[in-house]
Design a protein around this motif. Structure first.
Motif, PDB file in Angstrom:
ATOM      1  N   SER A   1       4.090  21.436 -14.419  1.00 37.18           N
ATOM      2  CA  SER A   1       2.878  21.853 -15.120  1.00 37.18           C
ATOM      3  C   SER A   1       2.087  22.776 -14.199  1.00 37.18           C
ATOM      4  O   SER A   1       2.505  23.070 -13.074  1.00 37.18           O
ATOM      5  N   THR A   2       0.953  23.207 -14.674  1.00 35.37           N
ATOM      6  CA  THR A   2       0.093  24.095 -13.886  1.00 35.37           C
ATOM      7  C   THR A   2      -0.990  23.309 -13.139  1.00 35.37           C
ATOM      8  O   THR A   2      -2.092  23.809 -12.944  1.00 35.37           O
ATOM      9  N   LEU A   3      -0.655  22.085 -12.720  1.00 33.82           N
ATOM     10  CA  LEU A   3      -1.635  21.241 -12.049  1.00 33.82           C
ATOM     11  C   LEU A   3      -2.194  21.908 -10.800  1.00 33.82           C
ATOM     12  O   LEU A   3      -3.395  21.819 -10.518  1.00 33.82           O
TER      13      LEU A   3
ATOM     14  N   PHE B   1       2.209  12.739  -8.881  1.00 33.22           N
ATOM     15  CA  PHE B   1       1.506  14.003  -8.658  1.00 33.22           C
ATOM     16  C   PHE B   1       2.496  15.142  -8.459  1.00 33.22           C
ATOM     17  O   PHE B   1       2.318  16.238  -9.017  1.00 33.22           O
ATOM     18  N   CYS B   2       3.539  14.911  -7.672  1.00 36.45           N
ATOM     19  CA  CYS B   2       4.542  15.958  -7.435  1.00 36.45           C
ATOM     20  C   CYS B   2       5.276  16.321  -8.719  1.00 36.45           C
ATOM     21  O   CYS B   2       5.591  17.495  -8.960  1.00 36.45           O
ATOM     22  N   ALA B   3       5.560  15.321  -9.571  1.00 35.70           N
ATOM     23  CA  ALA B   3       6.219  15.615 -10.839  1.00 35.70           C
ATOM     24  C   ALA B   3       5.333  16.480 -11.733  1.00 35.70           C
ATOM     25  O   ALA B   3       5.797  17.439 -12.358  1.00 35.70           O
ATOM     26  N   LEU B   4       4.054  16.162 -11.778  1.00 34.95           N
ATOM     27  CA  LEU B   4       3.131  16.983 -12.564  1.00 34.95           C
ATOM     28  C   LEU B   4       2.992  18.381 -11.972  1.00 34.95           C
ATOM     29  O   LEU B   4       2.932  19.370 -12.708  1.00 34.95           O
TER      30      LEU B   4
ATOM     31  N   ALA C   1       0.832  -1.212   0.000  1.00 38.23           N
ATOM     32  CA  ALA C   1       0.000   0.000   0.000  1.00 38.23           C
ATOM     33  C   ALA C   1       0.860   1.252   0.000  1.00 38.23           C
ATOM     34  O   ALA C   1       0.532   2.248  -0.679  1.00 38.23           O
ATOM     35  N   ALA C   2       1.963   1.230   0.745  1.00 38.93           N
ATOM     36  CA  ALA C   2       2.851   2.391   0.766  1.00 38.93           C
ATOM     37  C   ALA C   2       3.455   2.644  -0.612  1.00 38.93           C
ATOM     38  O   ALA C   2       3.609   3.801  -1.035  1.00 38.93           O
ATOM     39  N   MET C   3       3.786   1.573  -1.317  1.00 33.19           N
ATOM     40  CA  MET C   3       4.330   1.745  -2.667  1.00 33.19           C
ATOM     41  C   MET C   3       3.294   2.366  -3.608  1.00 33.19           C
ATOM     42  O   MET C   3       3.631   3.195  -4.456  1.00 33.19           O
ATOM     43  N   VAL C   4       2.027   1.979  -3.452  1.00 29.43           N
ATOM     44  CA  VAL C   4       0.968   2.571  -4.285  1.00 29.43           C
ATOM     45  C   VAL C   4       0.833   4.061  -3.996  1.00 29.43           C
ATOM     46  O   VAL C   4       0.779   4.899  -4.910  1.00 29.43           O
ATOM     47  N   VAL C   5       0.793   4.412  -2.693  1.00 27.89           N
ATOM     48  CA  VAL C   5       0.645   5.823  -2.325  1.00 27.89           C
ATOM     49  C   VAL C   5       1.861   6.624  -2.773  1.00 27.89           C
ATOM     50  O   VAL C   5       1.729   7.743  -3.301  1.00 27.89           O
ATOM     51  N   VAL C   6       3.060   6.085  -2.583  1.00 27.61           N
ATOM     52  CA  VAL C   6       4.278   6.799  -2.982  1.00 27.61           C
ATOM     53  C   VAL C   6       4.330   6.970  -4.497  1.00 27.61           C
ATOM     54  O   VAL C   6       4.725   8.025  -5.004  1.00 27.61           O
ATOM     55  N   ALA C   7       3.913   5.941  -5.235  1.00 27.34           N
ATOM     56  CA  ALA C   7       3.939   6.045  -6.697  1.00 27.34           C
ATOM     57  C   ALA C   7       2.995   7.150  -7.176  1.00 27.34           C
ATOM     58  O   ALA C   7       3.386   7.995  -8.010  1.00 27.34           O
ATOM     59  N   PHE C   8       1.775   7.167  -6.651  1.00 21.67           N
ATOM     60  CA  PHE C   8       0.844   8.230  -7.031  1.00 21.67           C
ATOM     61  C   PHE C   8       1.338   9.587  -6.550  1.00 21.67           C
ATOM     62  O   PHE C   8       1.181  10.606  -7.237  1.00 21.67           O
ATOM     63  N   GLY C   9       1.919   9.621  -5.340  1.00 15.27           N
ATOM     64  CA  GLY C   9       2.427  10.886  -4.816  1.00 15.27           C
ATOM     65  C   GLY C   9       3.570  11.438  -5.641  1.00 15.27           C
ATOM     66  O   GLY C   9       3.625  12.649  -5.917  1.00 15.27           O
ATOM     67  N   MET C  10       4.497  10.579  -6.063  1.00 19.01           N
ATOM     68  CA  MET C  10       5.622  11.047  -6.887  1.00 19.01           C
ATOM     69  C   MET C  10       5.140  11.526  -8.256  1.00 19.01           C
ATOM     70  O   MET C  10       5.613  12.543  -8.767  1.00 19.01           O
TER      71      MET C  10
END
Length: 385
Positions: A186-188, A179-182, A168-177
């Motif tokens: 970008s203008t997210l 999101f942070c990259a975008l 679960a931590a890997m899923v959250v970290v993957a989405f978090g990274m």
């Protein structure tokens, strides 16, 4: 005198057999039952086996025909035993199997409507595993003595399986990274705004940041609660209302900007100052953009940010301690809505001031004449019919 002595002798002869019979009817005291061994992992949705010394003797003594006042005397009282963890009875978890000869009891650890609150207290606060005192007994009766105590740490309650927690931590970290990259490229999380020099730039949007923050907080809490309790219905009405207020604020902010003609609301216009990384991204700039509008620091923005941070802190503390999402009262939701409404009310005059600023268009590459956003192009002006 002779008659008195004869009467006393007859009475003694009568009492002696009765005393003998009463002594014979009292069974010899046997050792009390005691939990001595645990087989299996003490974890939700797992099957464990407990060994209880003197279980058969206790069952015969407690439920045999010599105890007609016991409501369980018709069968085996061992089938009515339930696990006790830290002195709390897990109601509804009667044995799956009983072996009186070897003193074995088998239980399926699961959450039922009768023991949901008990499991909530046993599993919190959040951790991987911790020692507990494990025993068995009848409901609302003192549990048996046990060798599985906190001191010897022979019974370890698994709150969250570390393997699933890692996934679960890997899923959250993957989405978090992602999101942070975008957000960094970008203008997210940003909105377009007009500068004092007549150009266009970007700044962080408080409404978008609030919506993103609540999304990741609720998303992470949902996974943690599901891993610990197996409950996938943890989202309650107040959390949905909180997400709805955040989403409504972000949507209202977008509509207010779209309603302002020209200026920064025109997505096709760009100016020399329309640089995403001007000024460079810094923590100082991030915080300044959240609490400031075109006239400087804004009280409405500051209070909206402060209440959001406070509610997120309360949310995380409740999930950590109780492994369930908190229920915000209607007054607290009204306060959050009032804070968001005040922010939206201040956005309208801000957009009106932004609309009045001329936006300088960039010089075309082919040398064609340019026109500012405040002046219409005469070649595209409305022609008479």
């Amino acid at each position: 005198m002779i008659h008195v002595l004869a009467s006393l002798l007859a009475g003694a002869l009568v009492l002696l057999p009765m005393e003998g019979r009463s002594q014979e009817s009292v069974p010899a005291s046997s050792p009390a039952p005691r939990v001595v061994e645990l087989h299996g992992e003490l974890e939700l949705d797992h099957i464990v086996e407990l060994k209880v010394d003197q279980l058969q003797a206790w069952s015969v003594r407690a439920g045999g025909p010599t105890d007609p006042g016991n409501p369980l005397a018709a069968g085996h009282p061992a089938w009515a035993l339930v696990p006790y963890i830290d002195g709390r009875a897990l109601k509804g978890l009667t044995p799956l199997a009983v072996n009186l000869g070897s003193g074995l009891l088998q239980f399926h650890l699961r959450i039922t409507p009768d023991n949901r609150d008990t499991w909530t207290h046993l599993l919190g606060p959040l951790t991987f595993e911790r020692p507990v005192r494990l025993s068995v007994g009848l409901v609302e009766v003192d549990p048996f003595a046990t060798d599985l105590t906190l001191d010897n740490r022979r019974a370890m309650l698994t709150v969250i399986n570390w393997r699933w927690m890692l996934a679960a931590a890997m899923v959250v970290v993957a989405f978090g990274m992602a999101f942070c990259a975008l957000a960094a490229h970008s203008t997210l999380l940003m909105e377009r705004t007009a500068t004092a020099q007549g150009g266009l730039s970007h700044r962080f949007s408080l409404a978008k940041v609030q919506l993103a923050l609540w999304f990741f907080v609720v998303f992470s809490a949902f996974l943690v609660i599901w891993l610990a309790t197996g409950n996938f219905d943890s989202v309650n009405g107040s959390i949905l209302s909180t997400l709805g207020i955040s989403a409504g604020t972000a949507l209202g902010d977008t509509l207010v900007k779209a309603a302002a003609p020209g200026g920064a609301a025109s997505p096709g216009q760009r100016a020399p100052g329309d640089n995403f990384f001007a000024p460079p991204w810094t923590v100082k700039r991030f915080l300044r953009d959240l609490v400031s509008d075109d006239e400087g620091c804004s009280l409405s923005r500051f209070q909206m940010l402060a209440w959001t941070a406070a509610l997120v802190l309360v949310f995380l503390a409740d999930v950590y301690d109780d492994l369930q999402m908190p229920v915000f009262g209607p007054e607290l939701l009204y306060l959050l809505g009032l804070s968001s409404g005040t922010y939206m009310a201040h956005r309208v005059p801000e957009m009106l001031r932004e609309r009045q600023r001329p936006v300088v268009a960039p010089p075309p590459a082919n040398g064609a004449p340019t026109f500012s956003a405040a002046q219409p192009n005469p070649t595209t002006a409305a022609r008479p019919p």
